[in-house]
Write a protein that holds these residues in place. Structure first.
Motif, short mmCIF file in Angstrom:
data_model
loop_
_atom_site.label_atom_id
_atom_site.label_comp_id
_atom_site.label_asym_id
_atom_site.label_seq_id
_atom_site.Cartn_x
_atom_site.Cartn_y
_atom_site.Cartn_z
N ASP A 1 8.29 8.66 -0.59
CA ASP A 1 6.71 8.59 -0.16
C ASP A 1 5.83 8.43 -0.88
O ASP A 1 5.31 9.60 -1.26
CB ASP A 1 6.77 9.67 1.23
CG ASP A 1 5.33 9.49 2.07
OD1 ASP A 1 4.93 8.39 1.95
OD2 ASP A 1 4.96 10.61 2.42
N ILE A 2 5.44 7.44 -1.53
CA ILE A 2 4.45 7.32 -2.46
C ILE A 2 3.42 6.33 -1.99
O ILE A 2 3.82 5.54 -1.31
CB ILE A 2 5.15 6.87 -3.86
CG1 ILE A 2 5.72 5.68 -3.80
CG2 ILE A 2 5.88 7.93 -4.20
CD1 ILE A 2 6.13 5.16 -5.29
N LYS A 3 2.35 6.33 -2.73
CA LYS A 3 1.07 5.24 -2.27
C LYS A 3 1.16 3.95 -2.79
O LYS A 3 1.76 3.89 -4.06
CB LYS A 3 -0.03 5.92 -2.95
CG LYS A 3 -1.22 5.09 -2.55
CD LYS A 3 -2.65 5.98 -3.21
CE LYS A 3 -3.92 5.33 -2.76
NZ LYS A 3 -4.03 4.92 -1.61
N LEU A 4 1.60 2.98 -2.24
CA LEU A 4 1.50 1.42 -2.64
C LEU A 4 0.21 0.62 -2.45
O LEU A 4 0.17 -0.31 -2.80
CB LEU A 4 2.79 1.00 -1.78
CG LEU A 4 4.11 1.44 -2.10
CD1 LEU A 4 5.38 0.60 -1.44
CD2 LEU A 4 4.33 1.32 -3.65
N ASP A 5 -0.66 1.18 -1.52
CA ASP A 5 -1.77 0.52 -1.14
C ASP A 5 -3.06 0.92 -2.11
O ASP A 5 -4.07 1.02 -1.76
CB ASP A 5 -2.15 0.44 -0.05
CG ASP A 5 -2.39 1.95 0.78
OD1 ASP A 5 -2.19 2.98 -0.08
OD2 ASP A 5 -2.89 2.28 1.63
N TYR A 6 -2.76 1.00 -3.38
CA TYR A 6 -3.97 1.29 -4.25
C TYR A 6 -5.05 0.17 -4.24
O TYR A 6 -4.70 -1.01 -4.13
CB TYR A 6 -3.42 1.54 -5.63
CG TYR A 6 -2.80 2.96 -6.18
CD1 TYR A 6 -3.67 3.80 -6.38
CD2 TYR A 6 -1.36 2.87 -5.84
CE1 TYR A 6 -3.00 4.98 -6.32
CE2 TYR A 6 -0.66 4.05 -6.21
CZ TYR A 6 -1.62 5.32 -6.44
OH TYR A 6 -0.71 6.26 -6.86
N LYS B 1 -4.51 -4.22 -5.01
CA LYS B 1 -5.02 -5.06 -4.21
C LYS B 1 -6.28 -6.09 -4.62
O LYS B 1 -6.10 -7.09 -4.43
CB LYS B 1 -5.43 -4.52 -2.60
CG LYS B 1 -4.27 -4.05 -1.96
CD LYS B 1 -4.90 -3.56 -0.44
CE LYS B 1 -3.43 -3.16 0.22
NZ LYS B 1 -3.76 -2.96 1.59
#
Length: 178
Positions: free
Chosen positions: A12-17, A21
């Protein structure tokens, strides 16, 4: 026996930096713009960026151009040599400081940058057409705020390094297992 598809469970890591984008949108827009500018005005995006700054600040020095465009000095020098060879810019030794070169557009250079500006405005309007006027205004205000904040790379780097010092990275199960 079930086939194992992964060596570990999803993390569970952030992908929507935001930076990711922005980078993707920027790369897509630059790809399209590059093709259009090359075809319509025979200029690369880099050459056009340099010429736009020279157009708005006749007599701009090379060092100030590098600072303002955020293009590496060696790439700037190569592009300026090409533009001068194509008679789109003039490089003039500064009469007060012979170590400085002042840059000017030729009449042909002004014509190309003016034509490219009309094309650029149309392409940007087309890209932004998916947003409302209010969203467009907000996006531009937010980008300007971020640009000004991070224009001073030294300040941004120092702030980032300070945040790391006050909030050290957490240990993860993988680093704990060593």
């Amino acid at each position: 026996m079930a086939k194992q598809n992964s060596l570990h469970a999803p993390v569970d890591i952030k992908l929507d930096y935001v930076t990711f984008k922005i980078d993707v949108v920027n790369e897509r827009a630059k790809g399209i713009a590059s093709q259009v500018y090359e075809q319509k005005v025979d200029l690369s995006l880099r050459e056009l960026r340099l010429m736009r700054f020279i157009a708005t600040q006749p007599g701009l020095t090379v060092s100030r151009l590098v600072e303002q465009t955020h293009i590496e000095k060696t790439l700037t020098s190569k592009s300026l040599a090409s533009l001068a060879g194509r008679k789109l810019i003039l490089r003039v030794i500064d009469p007060e400081d012979a170590r400085q070169t002042n840059l000017y557009l030729t009449a042909e250079g002004i014509g190309k940058v003016t034509a490219a500006d009309a094309i650029g405005r149309e392409m940007e309007a087309n890209m932004m057409s998916v947003l409302s006027e209010s969203e467009t205004r907000t996006l531009k205000q937010c980008l300007e705020k971020l640009y000004v904040l991070h224009e001073n790379t030294q300040h941004a780097t120092e702030t980032f390094l300070r945040s790391l010092a006050t909030d050290p990275p957490r240990q993860t199960p993988l680093t704990d297992a060593k």
